[in-house]
Enzyme design. Structure first.
Site, short mmCIF file in Angstrom:
data_model
loop_
_atom_site.label_atom_id
_atom_site.label_comp_id
_atom_site.label_asym_id
_atom_site.label_seq_id
_atom_site.Cartn_x
_atom_site.Cartn_y
_atom_site.Cartn_z
N ARG A 12 5.65 -90.85 -58.30
CA ARG A 12 6.03 -89.58 -57.66
C ARG A 12 4.86 -88.98 -56.90
NH1 ARG A 12 10.31 -86.40 -59.46
NH2 ARG A 12 9.05 -84.52 -59.43
N ARG A 15 -4.08 -90.46 -51.44
CA ARG A 15 -4.35 -90.48 -50.00
C ARG A 15 -5.83 -90.71 -49.72
NH1 ARG A 15 -1.11 -85.63 -49.72
NH2 ARG A 15 1.07 -86.22 -49.47
N ARG A 73 12.58 -83.59 -72.74
CA ARG A 73 11.46 -82.66 -72.94
C ARG A 73 11.95 -81.27 -72.57
NH1 ARG A 73 7.77 -84.17 -76.14
NH2 ARG A 73 6.13 -82.94 -75.12
N ARG A 119 0.13 -76.49 -67.23
CA ARG A 119 -0.24 -75.85 -65.97
C ARG A 119 -0.01 -74.34 -66.06
NH1 ARG A 119 4.63 -78.02 -61.91
NH2 ARG A 119 6.35 -77.40 -63.26
N GLU A 171 2.58 -73.04 -69.04
CA GLU A 171 3.73 -73.91 -69.30
C GLU A 171 3.37 -74.92 -70.39
OE1 GLU A 171 5.45 -74.98 -65.53
OE2 GLU A 171 6.22 -76.84 -66.38
N TYR A 178 15.66 -88.11 -63.59
CA TYR A 178 14.60 -87.16 -63.21
C TYR A 178 14.73 -86.94 -61.70
CZ TYR A 178 9.55 -85.76 -63.23
OH TYR A 178 8.34 -85.11 -63.13
N ASP A 217 14.83 -84.47 -58.14
CA ASP A 217 14.48 -83.23 -57.47
C ASP A 217 15.72 -82.63 -56.80
OD1 ASP A 217 11.86 -83.18 -58.20
OD2 ASP A 217 11.07 -84.04 -56.35
P1 FAD Z 1 20.86 -77.84 -63.30
O1 FAD Z 1 20.12 -77.00 -62.33
O2 FAD Z 1 20.22 -78.10 -64.64
O3 FAD Z 1 22.29 -77.17 -63.51
C1 FAD Z 1 23.17 -77.59 -64.52
C2 FAD Z 1 23.93 -76.37 -64.99
O4 FAD Z 1 24.97 -76.79 -65.87
C3 FAD Z 1 23.09 -75.38 -65.77
O5 FAD Z 1 23.17 -74.11 -65.15
C4 FAD Z 1 23.74 -75.35 -67.15
O6 FAD Z 1 23.76 -74.05 -67.70
C5 FAD Z 1 25.14 -75.81 -66.85
N1 FAD Z 1 25.84 -76.44 -67.96
C6 FAD Z 1 25.44 -77.45 -68.75
N2 FAD Z 1 26.39 -77.79 -69.62
C7 FAD Z 1 27.45 -76.98 -69.38
C8 FAD Z 1 28.76 -76.85 -69.93
N3 FAD Z 1 29.18 -77.64 -70.92
N4 FAD Z 1 29.57 -75.89 -69.45
C9 FAD Z 1 29.17 -75.06 -68.46
N5 FAD Z 1 27.93 -75.15 -67.88
C10 FAD Z 1 27.10 -76.10 -68.33
N6 FAD Z 1 12.99 -80.01 -57.94
C11 FAD Z 1 12.41 -79.91 -56.71
O7 FAD Z 1 13.02 -80.38 -55.73
N7 FAD Z 1 11.23 -79.25 -56.53
C12 FAD Z 1 10.54 -78.70 -57.57
O8 FAD Z 1 9.46 -78.11 -57.36
C13 FAD Z 1 11.11 -78.80 -58.87
N8 FAD Z 1 10.47 -78.26 -59.92
C14 FAD Z 1 11.04 -78.36 -61.15
C15 FAD Z 1 10.34 -77.79 -62.22
C16 FAD Z 1 10.87 -77.85 -63.48
C17 FAD Z 1 10.13 -77.20 -64.61
C18 FAD Z 1 12.10 -78.54 -63.68
C19 FAD Z 1 12.67 -78.66 -65.07
C20 FAD Z 1 12.78 -79.11 -62.64
C21 FAD Z 1 12.26 -79.03 -61.36
N9 FAD Z 1 12.93 -79.56 -60.26
C22 FAD Z 1 12.36 -79.47 -59.01
C23 FAD Z 1 14.24 -80.24 -60.40
C24 FAD Z 1 15.43 -79.29 -60.22
O9 FAD Z 1 15.40 -78.28 -61.21
C25 FAD Z 1 16.72 -80.11 -60.33
O10 FAD Z 1 16.74 -81.12 -59.34
C26 FAD Z 1 17.99 -79.30 -60.16
O11 FAD Z 1 17.99 -78.17 -60.97
C27 FAD Z 1 19.17 -80.18 -60.53
O12 FAD Z 1 20.37 -79.49 -60.32
P2 FAD Z 1 21.62 -79.78 -61.25
O13 FAD Z 1 22.73 -78.99 -60.71
O14 FAD Z 1 21.79 -81.24 -61.43
O15 FAD Z 1 21.18 -79.26 -62.71
N1 UDP Z 2 0.73 -85.96 -63.63
C1 UDP Z 2 -0.48 -85.97 -64.28
N2 UDP Z 2 -1.42 -85.04 -63.95
C2 UDP Z 2 -1.20 -84.07 -63.06
C3 UDP Z 2 0.05 -84.05 -62.39
C4 UDP Z 2 0.99 -85.01 -62.71
O1 UDP Z 2 -0.70 -86.80 -65.15
O2 UDP Z 2 -2.09 -83.23 -62.84
C5 UDP Z 2 1.74 -86.99 -64.00
C6 UDP Z 2 2.65 -86.50 -65.13
O3 UDP Z 2 2.98 -87.60 -65.93
C7 UDP Z 2 3.87 -85.99 -64.38
C8 UDP Z 2 3.94 -87.00 -63.23
O4 UDP Z 2 2.58 -87.27 -62.89
O5 UDP Z 2 5.01 -86.00 -65.19
C9 UDP Z 2 4.71 -86.54 -62.03
O6 UDP Z 2 4.15 -85.32 -61.57
P1 UDP Z 2 5.01 -84.26 -60.80
O7 UDP Z 2 4.11 -83.19 -60.34
O8 UDP Z 2 5.85 -84.96 -59.83
O9 UDP Z 2 5.94 -83.68 -61.96
P2 UDP Z 2 6.98 -82.46 -61.92
O10 UDP Z 2 6.22 -81.29 -62.47
O11 UDP Z 2 7.42 -82.28 -60.49
O12 UDP Z 2 8.06 -82.89 -62.80
#
Ligand code: FAD
Ligand code: UDP
Length: 383
Positions: free
Chosen positions: A175, A179, A251, A281, A302, A350, A352
């Site tokens: 991921r 560079r 997780r 972080r 976090e 996993y 985005d």
């Molecule tokens: P979700 O957003 O999880 O939505 C699923 C929904 O279903 C939830 O609201 C839940 O309440 C609901 N649900 C579950 N079960 C039921 C049920 N039985 N009945 C009714 N409702 C239900 N992506 C990026 O592109 N850039 C980022 O910087 C980025 N940062 C992230 C940081 C973190 C900490 C995390 C965890 C994820 C991050 N992501 C990021 C990924 C992003 O959150 C997901 O790609 C996106 O939320 C996925 O959308 P989804 O609709 O599949 O799931």
């Molecule tokens: N990672 C790491 N050190 C860092 C940043 C990322 O070891 O400072 C590793 C870690 O295993 C992480 C993975 O690289 O789960 C992918 O990082 P990314 O930032 O894409 O994770 P995100 O927070 O978007 O899930």
């Protein structure tokens, strides 16, 4: 053909985009359920009453994509503010730029290498005995060598995933780019930005259609499926089946909020790579909207932990045992009718935001071109 009724469990990007596409382009009555009191899933944003800062309630979300249609799609619903993610990483040797780039390499090794020299130098650090890396650690050792791996990745990854990096797939490390120039953009995507009024406003607009009813605070359960012609489920796949074969591991995260005045850390995200620091972080949310100005600042430490039944499942762990169990749940799903698993939780991947949106746009096209009897069981294969 009479109008069909469709239920969508989950009002995150996966469910909302699919609902809108089917509502606009087909003849469906759509009911969207979310068990949370708000829409937008994990991308939910809320303006903090105390400070006025836009908070990303379930962790920082930066939008990036190289798909033109996905970028056009999100821009249909919101203006995106200019934002380029530039992360800093704290290691035992000090603070460096991440992803690893020429500045990181030169400062970490106290050198002044050119791009070509840096490429050769890092190449010389790699472990030549590893031909075909089988896991995260081997991937890192082969391409970066032990010093960079242990300083930037070992501790962070162990904290984030709770297991030795030898148990994790190499794809997690892929991921992050490495560079050999001074480009410190965290993403290699063509487009990047943050919606000016947050992600929840986007999802609310997407769901605002006369053929879509939204029920927040309402959990969808398998016994409701028979009331609809078809169900799209974006909750956890094992949860749909009442966990009857066991639980897929995730997780979860704990966010510890603290408020300061002024600028706390001078950057939106700073990673803490050492194993001895308990959090992974700190994010300072006002820096995600550099076009706004706020006196006060809100930060979150976090912490990562194994998800227990009461916790929000964030990252699918996907260890070997999980994949075996996943296969069994996929077999169960194949035996169902009128049901499609979508999104990050529904397909236990996993993903985005841009990938989830792209998959919902593609799935909608497939569905609109066929009848529900031919709709797929998964938006994309979980394994
Ligand atoms: P979700 O957003 O999880 O939505 C699923 C929904 O279903 C939830 O609201 C839940 O309440 C609901 N649900 C579950 N079960 C039921 C049920 N039985 N009945 C009714 N409702 C239900 N992506 C990026 O592109 N850039 C980022 O910087 C980025 N940062 C992230 C940081 C973190 C900490 C995390 C965890 C994820 C991050 N992501 C990021 C990924 C992003 O959150 C997901 O790609 C996106 O939320 C996925 O959308 P989804 O609709 O599949 O799931
Ligand atoms: N990672 C790491 N050190 C860092 C940043 C990322 O070891 O400072 C590793 C870690 O295993 C992480 C993975 O690289 O789960 C992918 O990082 P990314 O930032 O894409 O994770 P995100 O927070 O978007 O899930």
């Amino acid at each position: 053909m009479s109008q069909r009724s469709i239920a969508i469990a989950g009002a995150g990007f996966a469910g909302a985009v699919l609902a809108r596409e089917l509502a606009e382009n087909g003849d469906y009555k759509i009911t969207v359920y979310d068990e949370r009191p708000h829409v937008a899933g994990n991308c939910h944003t809320v303006r903090d009453e105390k400070t006025g800062v836009m908070l990303h309630q379930y962790g920082p979300h930066i939008f990036h994509t190289s798909r033109e249609d996905v970028w056009a799609y999100v821009n249909r619903w919101s203006q995106f503010g200019q934002y380029v993610n530039r992360v800093k990483a704290v290691t035992h040797k000090g603070v460096f730029s991440l992803p690893i780039n020429l500045l990181t390499i030169n400062q970490f090794f106290q050198k002044s290498l050119t791009p070509a020299q840096a490429r050769d130098f890092v190449g010389s650090l790699g472990d030549k005995t590893i031909r075909d890396p089988q896991n995260f650690e081997e991937q890192a050792l082969k391409f970066l060598g032990r010093d960079l791996y242990e300083s930037f990745f070992y501790g962070y990854t162990k904290k984030q995933w709770g297991v030795e990096p030898t148990s994790l797939p190499a794809s997690i490390l892929q991921r992050l780019p490495v560079r050999f120039n001074y480009d410190d953009n965290y993403y290699a995507s063509k487009f990047q930005g943050i919606p000016v009024d947050g992600y929840t406003a986007i999802i609310e607009r997407i769901l605002d259609h006369k053929m879509i009813d939204v029920h927040t605070g309402t959990r969808f359960t398998a016994n409701m499926t028979s009331q609809f012609d078809h169900v799209f489920y974006s909750g956890p796949m094992d949860g749909y089946f009442g966990f009857k074969l066991g639980r897929l591991q995730y997780r979860s995260l704990v966010f510890e909020r603290f408020d300061e005045s002024g600028d706390y850390q001078g950057n939106p995200v700073i990673n803490y790579c050492e194993e001895k620091v308990p959090y992974t972080r700190i994010s300072e949310h006002k820096h995600f909207t550099p076009w706004e100005s706020h006196e006060q600042t809100v930060c979150f430490r976090e912490y990562s932990k194994l998800a227990e039944p009461k916790d929000i499942p964030y990252y699918p762990l996907r260890l070997q045992d999980d994949k075996s169990l996943l296969q069994k749940y996929m077999d169960l799903a194949d035996g169902e009718k009128n049901l499609t698993f979508i999104g990050r939780l529904g397909t236990y991947r996993y993903l985005d935001m841009h990938v989830v949106i792209g998959e919902s746009l593609d799935l909608a096209k497939t569905c609109l071109a066929t009848t529900p009897e031919a709709w797929p069981r998964f938006s994309n294969k979980p394994i």
